[in-house]
Design a protein around this motif. Structure first.
Motif, PDB file in Angstrom:
ATOM      1  N   TRP A   1       0.836  -1.208   0.000  1.00  0.00           N
ATOM      2  CA  TRP A   1       0.000   0.000   0.000  1.00  0.00           C
ATOM      3  C   TRP A   1       0.869   1.256   0.000  1.00  0.00           C
ATOM      4  N   SER A   2       1.930   1.255   0.806  1.00  0.00           N
ATOM      5  CA  SER A   2       2.808   2.422   0.873  1.00  0.00           C
ATOM      6  C   SER A   2       3.545   2.635  -0.449  1.00  0.00           C
TER       7      SER A   2
ATOM      8  N   PRO B   1      -8.490   6.125  17.028  1.00  0.00           N
ATOM      9  CA  PRO B   1      -8.210   7.463  16.479  1.00  0.00           C
ATOM     10  C   PRO B   1      -7.495   7.409  15.126  1.00  0.00           C
ATOM     11  N   LEU B   2      -6.569   6.452  14.968  1.00  0.00           N
ATOM     12  CA  LEU B   2      -5.868   6.318  13.688  1.00  0.00           C
ATOM     13  C   LEU B   2      -6.827   5.900  12.579  1.00  0.00           C
ATOM     14  N   TYR B   3      -7.757   5.022  12.913  1.00  0.00           N
ATOM     15  CA  TYR B   3      -8.751   4.578  11.925  1.00  0.00           C
ATOM     16  C   TYR B   3      -9.648   5.742  11.509  1.00  0.00           C
ATOM     17  N   LEU B   4     -10.111   6.508  12.459  1.00  0.00           N
ATOM     18  CA  LEU B   4     -10.986   7.639  12.158  1.00  0.00           C
ATOM     19  C   LEU B   4     -10.267   8.707  11.335  1.00  0.00           C
TER      20      LEU B   4
ATOM     21  N   ALA C   1      -9.387  -2.460   6.292  1.00  0.00           N
ATOM     22  CA  ALA C   1      -8.732  -3.747   6.492  1.00  0.00           C
ATOM     23  C   ALA C   1      -8.444  -3.989   7.972  1.00  0.00           C
ATOM     24  N   PHE C   2      -8.382  -2.904   8.738  1.00  0.00           N
ATOM     25  CA  PHE C   2      -8.081  -3.013  10.163  1.00  0.00           C
ATOM     26  C   PHE C   2      -9.337  -2.998  11.035  1.00  0.00           C
TER      27      PHE C   2
ATOM     28  N   GLN D   1      -5.369   6.918   8.827  1.00  0.00           N
ATOM     29  CA  GLN D   1      -3.912   6.811   8.805  1.00  0.00           C
ATOM     30  C   GLN D   1      -3.520   5.346   8.587  1.00  0.00           C
ATOM     31  N   VAL D   2      -3.502   4.916   7.323  1.00  0.00           N
ATOM     32  CA  VAL D   2      -3.330   3.499   6.996  1.00  0.00           C
ATOM     33  C   VAL D   2      -1.966   2.974   7.433  1.00  0.00           C
TER      34      VAL D   2
END
Length: 237
Positions: free
Chosen positions: A52-53, A183-186, A109-110, A189-190
């Motif tokens: 992905w990156s 918070p990362l999901y919202l 995916a997470f 921040q993949v």
């Protein structure tokens, strides 16, 4: 109240343990997996984040993760070793791929992992207050008599108390995991989610096991097994 003053432990257990804490350490060493299973669980996530990156291509990232999981499963089959951990990785990767492909968002995916952590958080708390602490089942799995009497551990009030304390460590692990990942999901921040999933996987478990080991080293709860038809008395976890 009828009690059996002789702890129901096997000769191997008896040689290895005099207290509840010693018995739990002995049995958990047999019930927990090793490094290879943890690496197999992390590798599909590493492949997903790397692709992905590099390409920002969701399909490529998803199929690379699925491919890695399948290769790990084939390697286990060729070696005729246990598929327990790698099958878990294959299943988790397939579910994550489904969520991401369906929504078209890489961060999804997470989402299954976070939902599972939330369910585990609720389940572990409920298990403690219901006096069926989750760690007790791990301890029971390490009992050579588990096939005949999987709930024998519950007849030892000390075992229930100690396993309840250890289960609180699991509660803390799931709470930490969710407090970072949500918070990362919202924020979509993949890459950060991928790093967090890996760091909050095996390394966090190592930290949790270390805390459990510290608690077990400090305690010296005597073994006291109740009669088979006796329910352990309720007390504070």
């Amino acid at each position: 109240m009828s009690r059996d003053v002789t702890p129901e432990v096997t000769p191997t257990d008896r040689a290895a343990a005099e207290t509840v804490e010693q018995l739990i350490r002995h049995r958990l060493s047999h019930a927990l997996g090793g490094w290879r299973g943890s690496i197999e669980t992390a590798l599909p996530t590493v492949a997903f984040i790397a692709l992905w990156s590099w390409r920002q291509d969701l399909k490529l990232a998803v199929w690379s993760a699925v491919g890695v999981a399948l290769v790990l499963a084939v390697a286990r089959l060729v070696q005729r070793s246990s598929l327990q951990h790698v099958l878990g990785a294959v299943f988790a990767t397939a579910i994550a791929a489904f969520f991401a492909m369906r929504s078209g968002k890489a961060e999804d995916a997470f989402l299954p992992g976070m939902l599972l952590s939330g369910a585990y958080l609720v389940g572990t708390v409920v298990s403690i207050f219901a006096r069926w602490p989750v760690v007790g089942f791990l301890v029971g799995a390490g009992d050579p008599r588990a096939a005949e009497d999987p709930f024998a551990w519950r007849r030892d009030p000390g075992m229930v108390r100690v396993c309840s304390r250890l289960t609180w460590v699991l509660v803390a692990l799931y709470a930490v995991r969710l407090s970072i990942q949500v918070p990362l999901y919202l924020a979509a921040q993949v890459e950060a989610l991928g790093v967090a999933k890996i760091v909050l996987g095996w390394p966090l478990w190592i930290a949790g096991v270390a805390v459990m080991g510290w608690l077990l080293m400090r305690g010296s709860t005597p073994q006291e097994v109740l009669a088979p038809d006796t329910e352990p008395a309720s007390d504070d976890a």
